[in-house]
Design a protein around this motif. Sequence first.
Motif, PDB file in Angstrom:
ATOM      1  N   THR A 313     -19.822 -20.847 -26.292  1.00  0.00           N
ATOM      2  CA  THR A 313     -19.110 -19.774 -27.281  1.00  0.00           C
ATOM      3  C   THR A 313     -20.092 -19.812 -28.610  1.00  0.00           C
ATOM      4  O   THR A 313     -20.357 -18.555 -28.998  1.00  0.00           O
ATOM      5  N   CYS A 314     -20.583 -21.061 -29.192  1.00  0.00           N
ATOM      6  CA  CYS A 314     -21.454 -20.698 -30.504  1.00  0.00           C
ATOM      7  C   CYS A 314     -22.980 -20.176 -30.048  1.00  0.00           C
ATOM      8  O   CYS A 314     -23.156 -19.374 -30.630  1.00  0.00           O
ATOM      9  N   HIS A 315     -23.269 -20.683 -28.912  1.00  0.00           N
ATOM     10  CA  HIS A 315     -24.694 -20.135 -28.610  1.00  0.00           C
ATOM     11  C   HIS A 315     -24.669 -18.577 -28.174  1.00  0.00           C
ATOM     12  O   HIS A 315     -25.557 -17.934 -28.351  1.00  0.00           O
ATOM     13  N   ARG A 316     -23.491 -18.359 -27.411  1.00  0.00           N
ATOM     14  CA  ARG A 316     -23.566 -16.793 -27.366  1.00  0.00           C
ATOM     15  C   ARG A 316     -23.447 -16.007 -28.395  1.00  0.00           C
ATOM     16  O   ARG A 316     -24.018 -14.919 -28.609  1.00  0.00           O
ATOM     17  N   ARG A 317     -22.994 -16.497 -29.647  1.00  0.00           N
ATOM     18  CA  ARG A 317     -22.956 -15.691 -30.807  1.00  0.00           C
ATOM     19  C   ARG A 317     -23.938 -16.390 -31.890  1.00  0.00           C
ATOM     20  O   ARG A 317     -24.233 -15.874 -33.004  1.00  0.00           O
ATOM     21  N   LYS A 318     -24.888 -17.081 -31.443  1.00  0.00           N
ATOM     22  CA  LYS A 318     -25.952 -17.621 -32.293  1.00  0.00           C
ATOM     23  C   LYS A 318     -25.609 -18.395 -33.497  1.00  0.00           C
ATOM     24  O   LYS A 318     -26.265 -18.208 -34.628  1.00  0.00           O
ATOM     25  N   VAL A 319     -24.817 -19.334 -33.441  1.00  0.00           N
ATOM     26  CA  VAL A 319     -24.420 -20.159 -34.526  1.00  0.00           C
ATOM     27  C   VAL A 319     -24.285 -21.789 -33.962  1.00  0.00           C
ATOM     28  O   VAL A 319     -24.508 -21.704 -32.572  1.00  0.00           O
TER      29      VAL A 319
END
Length: 540
Positions: A313-319
């Motif tokens: 989830t985080c890497h999909r949203r670049k955080v």
Amino acid sequence: MVSGVQIHSKLADKAQSIVLTDDALAFLAALHRTFESTRQSLLVAREEAQRRWDSGAPFDFNPETANIRSEPSWHCAPPAPGLEDRRVEITGPTDRKMVVNALNSGAKTFMADFEDSSSPTFTNLVSGQVNLRDAIRREIDFEAGGKSYKLSEKPAVLIVRPRGWHLDEPRLTIDNAPFSGSLFDFGLYFYHNAKELVKRGSGPYFYLPKMEHYLEARLWNDVFNFSQSYIGMSHGTIRATVLIETLPAVFNMEEILFELRTHSSGLNCGRWDYIFSFIKKRRADRSAVLPDRKDVTMTVPFMDSYVRLLIQTCHRRKVAAMGGMAAQIPIKDDPKANDAVMEKVRQDKLREVLAGHDGTWIAHPLINKIALEVFNEHMLGPNQYHIRREDVKVAAADLLSSRVPGKITDEGVRSNISTSLAYTSAWIGGNGCIPLNYLMEDAATAEITRVQLWQWVKYNSRLDSGQYVTAEYVEKLIDEVAPGVKGIFAGVKEENLKIAVEYLKGQIKREWPSEFLTSDLMGHLAIADGVEAKWQKSAL
């Protein structure tokens, strides 16, 4: 004095005069009058949701927000100054010595904690604000016990964790109502330091705990926008990492990031609170009974699924997808045992970096070297946002799997009792973070011990010996274990231990466990701080 604002504490001192200024109190009053009704409505919504789950409603992803989860084009804000590389973060309370040592530890960031590792006495809260203010301005150097404490030339980046939405601050009332503990911690730190932090090349950065729904993240985002406007700061300057440490929140991760996207710096695996929440939120589900606390590791199915989904989830949203706490502390008098414990830390951090985490947590400065070595070897850039984990397919059933190898043992029951009693006693006495059996225990780990004991009694669980875990059996063990608590933690006072014993005995016999021990026992701190009875919630 600010109209409608009252401080209910006999502990007026120099520290209080530094941070509880009229202009700061006016800001807190503005926060209260703008957001308190929303906070209260969200807390009522939590209770309503729990009643639905108790009645058999399933935990699942919200169909109403499926469009947010399926839309690939939105991303969160880029990393703020100092948050590009967070490979090792150290956490701890806000006392002056801890602040200096943590900032000098060599970790990339320091999460100064007003929540699970702090007992929220008024002195701790207010002096903690002074310590952070002084650290930011490099005015924190001091001497104690013949030793000099001096801030290094390049200290860790400071991040602050305020208390959760559920906690009131009874020492401060506004318009005859207790203030929010969250907004007390956030508001004082932000008001006094936000502009100074930006001037020094950083910014006001936060960790947000205990959320259960994306609307609670929306409230934080509204608070951030209001606060930035109030002091004339550009929107998006604040950055916040959300701890995913409740079972409902894991089904809201995309939505939480979406609500905070202009202020977001990622999510964190709050592993201990997550186990606590897994038990508490599924309190009506006999199939959710877990074995001894030591057996509920990060590799069991429901924990592994939670980790993999969070990273994706985080890497999909670049955080940033931050890993969990290494609670171990060095064993100084037994090199062989210390080597074994440190190897466990190394393997835990190796698991995290190989899974795709962008950083990890430690509780002791001497653990920094191990964690840093592991992440330096396997994470060559500042983060791992490029590891998308598109292979991950996690369904609701994976997040709810109770298949955990292990047993419920007499030793496990006794360990839970001793930890619960020692921590609760220490917390009432003003200490929110204690070393026990070479682990750093805080409110989250103490909460696991409390609700596990309740769960085992509630469902008449059996030990590996065949003994049923009844209230009578646990009460008997409490009486056996209690006298030895002082031997495992010398800071325990007899009167506080007595309160802890009665509290735990009461908890195991309840129909449902209390939401938080910190809420239950806050009245004891309020009494000690001189708060009048009419402003206290009952001290259980």
